[in-house]
Write a protein that holds these residues in place. Structure first.
Motif, PDB file in Angstrom:
ATOM      1  N   ARG A 173       0.863  -1.177   0.000  1.00 17.57           N
ATOM      2  CA  ARG A 173       0.000   0.000   0.000  1.00 17.57           C
ATOM      3  C   ARG A 173       0.903   1.231   0.000  1.00 17.57           C
ATOM      4  N   ILE A 174       0.624   2.164  -0.890  1.00 19.00           N
ATOM      5  CA  ILE A 174       1.413   3.393  -0.979  1.00 19.00           C
ATOM      6  C   ILE A 174       0.480   4.578  -0.758  1.00 19.00           C
ATOM      7  N   LEU A 175       0.858   5.454   0.149  1.00 20.27           N
ATOM      8  CA  LEU A 175       0.091   6.669   0.420  1.00 20.27           C
ATOM      9  C   LEU A 175       1.001   7.876   0.249  1.00 20.27           C
ATOM     10  N   ALA A 176       0.462   8.940  -0.298  1.00 18.91           N
ATOM     11  CA  ALA A 176       1.224  10.181  -0.404  1.00 18.91           C
ATOM     12  C   ALA A 176       1.396  10.763   0.991  1.00 18.91           C
ATOM     13  N   ALA A 177       2.552  11.332   1.253  1.00 22.80           N
ATOM     14  CA  ALA A 177       2.843  11.882   2.578  1.00 22.80           C
ATOM     15  C   ALA A 177       1.814  12.924   3.030  1.00 22.80           C
ATOM     16  N   PRO A 178       1.324  13.798   2.154  1.00 22.54           N
ATOM     17  CA  PRO A 178       0.327  14.766   2.619  1.00 22.54           C
ATOM     18  C   PRO A 178      -0.975  14.119   3.112  1.00 22.54           C
ATOM     19  N   ASP A 179      -1.255  12.892   2.686  1.00 18.76           N
ATOM     20  CA  ASP A 179      -2.470  12.197   3.140  1.00 18.76           C
ATOM     21  C   ASP A 179      -2.291  11.547   4.510  1.00 18.76           C
ATOM     22  N   ASN A 223      -0.050  10.671  11.057  1.00 19.94           N
ATOM     23  CA  ASN A 223       1.029  10.212  11.930  1.00 19.94           C
ATOM     24  C   ASN A 223       0.890   8.719  12.209  1.00 19.94           C
ATOM     25  N   PHE A 224       1.873   8.180  12.903  1.00 16.59           N
ATOM     26  CA  PHE A 224       1.868   6.782  13.326  1.00 16.59           C
ATOM     27  C   PHE A 224       1.575   6.735  14.817  1.00 16.59           C
ATOM     28  N   GLU A 225       0.808   5.725  15.234  1.00 16.63           N
ATOM     29  CA  GLU A 225       0.469   5.577  16.642  1.00 16.63           C
ATOM     30  C   GLU A 225       0.623   4.124  17.070  1.00 16.63           C
ATOM     31  N   THR A 226       0.816   3.938  18.378  1.00 18.04           N
ATOM     32  CA  THR A 226       0.963   2.613  18.974  1.00 18.04           C
ATOM     33  C   THR A 226      -0.362   2.184  19.582  1.00 18.04           C
ATOM     34  N   TYR A 227      -0.750   0.938  19.353  1.00 18.27           N
ATOM     35  CA  TYR A 227      -1.983   0.379  19.906  1.00 18.27           C
ATOM     36  C   TYR A 227      -1.685  -0.959  20.563  1.00 18.27           C
ATOM     37  N   ASP A 228      -2.461  -1.306  21.580  1.00 18.32           N
ATOM     38  CA  ASP A 228      -2.363  -2.644  22.164  1.00 18.32           C
ATOM     39  C   ASP A 228      -2.841  -3.647  21.132  1.00 18.32           C
ATOM     40  N   LEU A 244      -0.821   3.544  10.919  1.00 18.47           N
ATOM     41  CA  LEU A 244      -0.726   4.835  10.244  1.00 18.47           C
ATOM     42  C   LEU A 244      -2.119   5.431  10.216  1.00 18.47           C
ATOM     43  N   LYS A 245      -2.254   6.638  10.744  1.00 11.37           N
ATOM     44  CA  LYS A 245      -3.531   7.349  10.693  1.00 11.37           C
ATOM     45  C   LYS A 245      -3.457   8.373   9.567  1.00 11.37           C
ATOM     46  N   PRO A 248       8.285   0.665  25.053  1.00 10.96           N
ATOM     47  CA  PRO A 248       9.215   1.760  24.721  1.00 10.96           C
ATOM     48  C   PRO A 248       9.693   1.699  23.272  1.00 10.96           C
ATOM     49  N   GLU A 249       9.974   0.504  22.794  1.00 15.24           N
ATOM     50  CA  GLU A 249      10.430   0.379  21.409  1.00 15.24           C
ATOM     51  C   GLU A 249       9.305   0.710  20.434  1.00 15.24           C
ATOM     52  N   ALA A 250       8.091   0.245  20.726  1.00 19.99           N
ATOM     53  CA  ALA A 250       6.950   0.540  19.848  1.00 19.99           C
ATOM     54  C   ALA A 250       6.697   2.040  19.778  1.00 19.99           C
ATOM     55  N   ASP A 251       6.734   2.720  20.925  1.00 21.04           N
ATOM     56  CA  ASP A 251       6.538   4.168  20.946  1.00 21.04           C
ATOM     57  C   ASP A 251       7.652   4.883  20.188  1.00 21.04           C
ATOM     58  N   TRP A 252       8.888   4.421  20.374  1.00 19.92           N
ATOM     59  CA  TRP A 252      10.020   5.023  19.674  1.00 19.92           C
ATOM     60  C   TRP A 252       9.880   4.860  18.166  1.00 19.92           C
ATOM     61  N   LEU A 253       9.479   3.658  17.729  1.00 21.62           N
ATOM     62  CA  LEU A 253       9.288   3.430  16.291  1.00 21.62           C
ATOM     63  C   LEU A 253       8.206   4.357  15.735  1.00 21.62           C
ATOM     64  N   ALA A 254       7.103   4.512  16.469  1.00 23.52           N
ATOM     65  CA  ALA A 254       6.026   5.406  16.026  1.00 23.52           C
ATOM     66  C   ALA A 254       6.536   6.845  15.918  1.00 23.52           C
ATOM     67  N   ARG A 255       7.348   7.283  16.890  1.00 24.43           N
ATOM     68  CA  ARG A 255       7.904   8.648  16.834  1.00 24.43           C
ATOM     69  C   ARG A 255       8.861   8.810  15.661  1.00 24.43           C
ATOM     70  N   GLN A 256       9.700   7.783  15.424  1.00 21.71           N
ATOM     71  CA  GLN A 256      10.646   7.845  14.309  1.00 21.71           C
ATOM     72  C   GLN A 256       9.911   7.939  12.974  1.00 21.71           C
ATOM     73  N   MET A 257       8.876   7.108  12.810  1.00 27.79           N
ATOM     74  CA  MET A 257       8.110   7.122  11.566  1.00 27.79           C
ATOM     75  C   MET A 257       7.399   8.453  11.363  1.00 27.79           C
ATOM     76  N   SER A 258       6.772   8.968  12.419  1.00 29.49           N
ATOM     77  CA  SER A 258       6.048  10.241  12.323  1.00 29.49           C
ATOM     78  C   SER A 258       7.005  11.390  12.032  1.00 29.49           C
ATOM     79  N   ALA A 259       8.165  11.406  12.687  1.00 28.79           N
ATOM     80  CA  ALA A 259       9.138  12.467  12.472  1.00 28.79           C
ATOM     81  C   ALA A 259       9.685  12.422  11.053  1.00 28.79           C
ATOM     82  N   THR A 260       9.943  11.231  10.533  1.00 22.24           N
ATOM     83  CA  THR A 260      10.432  11.102   9.161  1.00 22.24           C
ATOM     84  C   THR A 260       9.376  11.581   8.187  1.00 22.24           C
TER      85      THR A 260
END
Length: 193
Positions: free
Chosen positions: A124-130, A133-138, A152-153, A170-182
């Motif tokens: 699945r490919i989405l344009a960045a403007p669409d 952010n990324f979030e962590t869920y149980d 990905l929201k 902690p790793e899941a949250d870090w990955l979500a932050r890294q993806m969102s920041a990128t």
């Protein structure tokens, strides 16, 4: 100038995320790309203990289903059918734990989410403007252990699963932050280092 004193007295005892990832034996790979993006690889069978537990449970459950079908004249027909349907779900779950692989490529231009099972790929490919952010869920759990999912929201409210079965919060949250920041092309800050 005197160095700033932190309000948190435990700061000196906290481990960086790199140390935590090394200690937990994380198999998730994060690679920088030439275009300013990042590639996140979630290999198959990255949680062998969890996968082995589910596989043993599946073998026992399948034995029960075989016994029910073997003695189908002595038990009501609904039991083999219900147990068999549940066995199918456990089979799919165990198969995913052993053979499902995710690859997420995030760049300022687009997000690519690729899932594969034994070489069969879905992308699945989405344009960045669409993408918002990324979030962590149980996600799944086994006993007291919770496994986390990354989603990905999008700006229009849709959600797409980027990765599953991450064993450490902690790793899941870090990955979500890294993806969102990128995605936003902003250097990510590691709050633990």
């Amino acid at each position: 100038e005197t160095p700033e004193i932190s309000d948190d007295p435990t700061t000196q005892f906290q481990m960086s995320l790199d140390e935590i990832r090394e200690q937990i034996g994380s198999k998730i790979q994060v690679n920088d790309l030439a275009n300013g993006g990042k590639e996140f690889i979630f290999p198959a069978a990255r949680n062998p203990g969890f996968a082995a537990y589910v596989t043993v449970f599946w073998l026992i459950w399948t034995g029960i289903v075989v016994a029910l079908f073997w003695n189908w004249k002595q038990v009501p027909a609904i039991f083999p059918l219900l147990f068999g349907a549940f066995d199918l779900l456990i089979t799919i779950f165990a198969f995913n734990l052993w053979f499902h692989r995710n690859r997420v490529v995030v760049s300022p231009e687009r997000v690519t989410i690729q899932s594969s099972w034994l070489g069969v790929k879905k992308q699945r490919i989405l344009a960045a403007p669409d993408a918002a952010n990324f979030e962590t869920y149980d996600g799944a759990s086994m006993g007291h252990q919770v496994y986390y999912d990354l989603k990905l929201k999008t700006r229009d409210g849709r959600e797409f699963t980027a990765a599953t079965y991450i064993p450490d919060k902690p790793e899941a949250d870090w990955l979500a932050r890294q993806m969102s920041a990128t995605l936003k092309n902003v250097p990510a800050k590691d709050s633990n280092s």
